[in-house]
Design a protein around this motif. Structure first.
Motif, PDB file in Angstrom:
ATOM      1  N   ALA A   1       0.969  -1.299  -0.125  1.00 26.65           N
ATOM      2  CA  ALA A   1       0.033  -0.160   0.137  1.00 26.65           C
ATOM      3  C   ALA A   1       0.967   1.296  -0.058  1.00 26.65           C
ATOM      4  O   ALA A   1       0.382   2.493  -0.360  1.00 26.65           O
ATOM      5  N   LEU A   2       2.021   1.213   0.534  1.00 29.21           N
ATOM      6  CA  LEU A   2       2.998   2.531   0.525  1.00 29.21           C
ATOM      7  C   LEU A   2       3.407   2.749  -1.038  1.00 29.21           C
ATOM      8  O   LEU A   2       3.544   2.262  -1.786  1.00 29.21           O
ATOM      9  N   PRO A   3       2.995   4.410  -1.271  1.00 27.74           N
ATOM     10  CA  PRO A   3       3.120   4.724  -2.679  1.00 27.74           C
ATOM     11  C   PRO A   3       4.658   4.978  -2.985  1.00 27.74           C
ATOM     12  O   PRO A   3       4.902   4.587  -4.214  1.00 27.74           O
ATOM     13  N   VAL A   4       5.529   5.077  -2.224  1.00 25.96           N
ATOM     14  CA  VAL A   4       7.011   5.018  -2.437  1.00 25.96           C
ATOM     15  C   VAL A   4       7.716   4.059  -1.802  1.00 25.96           C
ATOM     16  O   VAL A   4       7.434   3.965  -0.339  1.00 25.96           O
TER      17      VAL A   4
END
Ligand SMILES: C[S@@+](CC[C@H](N)C(=O)[O-])C[C@H]1O[C@@H](n2cnc3c(N)ncnc32)[C@H](O)[C@@H]1O
Length: 283
Positions: free
Chosen positions: A238-241
């Motif tokens: 789920a972490l965008p970066v």
């Protein structure tokens, strides 16, 4: 395209060119101008397929920036070469007399500067860390005591000081102290760490890097580097970066155990005895 980052006299490079013929290309790097001159002769038969570059592999990325992502293989055959050890005036060997130099090329620091200017504590730490020598403190003390009566200028003088610290001095101890000074003069471990990181960025997918090391300090760095980079990104999906720092190019370890010379090779080439080859592939 292949890179031999330690081209030396061109032995490995010639074999890579032979096996990658008729079109394979190779860039050979060395920090020692004498090695490059020897490699030029050894590789002359390959014409424009071989290119030689003077430089420190610690700057591999900038030396080869136009080739990033396109290299099929990078080889490192670490340490000093036989021509360097066998020339007394290069000052690498405790078995012959020469000026205390030990520079492979491109370094301002000499072995003489190290033994004559470092504090006793710094010498002892260097002998312990880079030579893995138990008698480090005693030997550092003897060096500092001796230099009070004049600078230590030659390999023979230094060897005599080391020998004088014990009634029977094993050759191993002399080798370890000379190794420690050589590593310091040429910043060998620092250069290796920087180079491994950059080599990975040069490799095409499926390209391989291979490293031949000759002592446990180098081998540990290579093993650890391959292990660390073999781990894929561990961030939650789920972490965008990426926050774990492992999202860059990763490696697959090709040699779970290092490849070492067999008995015959060890007999034919005594200097191969401590060699360990590790290889990894860019995924
Ligand atoms: C063991 S020899 C290589 C011999 C070579 N594989 C051959 O076939 O002849 C190591 C070579 O690497 C070079 N070298 C060591 N550290 C280097 C560095 N940081 N950058 C560039 N060359 C380096 C040395 O000058 C030496 O010529």
């Amino acid at each position: 395209m292949y890179v031999d980052a330690t081209v030396g006299g061109g032995g490995h490079a010639a074999e890579i060119l032979r096996r990658s013929g008729p079109d394979g290309r190779l860039i050979g790097i060395d920090r020692d101008p004498e090695a490059l001159a020897a490699a030029m002769v050894a590789l002359a038969a390959y014409g424009s397929r071989a290119e030689l570059v003077a430089g420190n592999f610690a700057e591999l990325g900038s030396l080869l920036k136009s080739h990033a992502g396109r290299v099929d293989g990078v080889l490192f055959d670490l340490g000093v070469s036989s021509p360097q050890i066998d020339r007394p005036d290069r000052g690498f060997s405790f078995q012959s007399d020469g000026r205390l130099d030990m520079r492979m090329g491109g370094s301002n620091l000499t072995a003489a500067a190290v033994v004559n200017s470092y504090s006793q504590a710094r010498l002892a730490a260097m002998f312990r860390e880079y030579g893995e020598e138990r008698e480090s403190t005693r030997i550092a003390r003897a060096v500092v005591r001796q230099r009070q009566s004049g600078p230590i200028a030659t390999t023979e003088q230094l060897a005599a000081i080391i020998r004088g610290t014990r009634p029977v001095m094993p050759a191993k101890t002399l080798a370890r102290i000379f190794q420690a000074i050589r590593i310091e003069v040429n910043d060998e471990l620092g250069s290796l760490r920087l180079a491994l990181e950059q080599a990975q960025g040069l490799l095409a997918r499926g390209g391989r890097m291979a490293v031949i090391s000759y002592h446990s300090l180098e081998d540990r760095i290579v093993k650890q580097h391959f292990r660390d980079r073999a781990v894929v990104c561990t961030c939650p999906p789920a972490l965008p970066v990426c926050a774990c720092g492992r999202s860059g190019p990763t490696l697959r370890v090709v040699t779970p155990r290092p490849v070492v010379p067999d008995e015959r090779e060890r007999q034919d080439n005594q200097r191969s005895r401590s060699a360990k080859l590790r290889a990894a592939e860019r995924t």
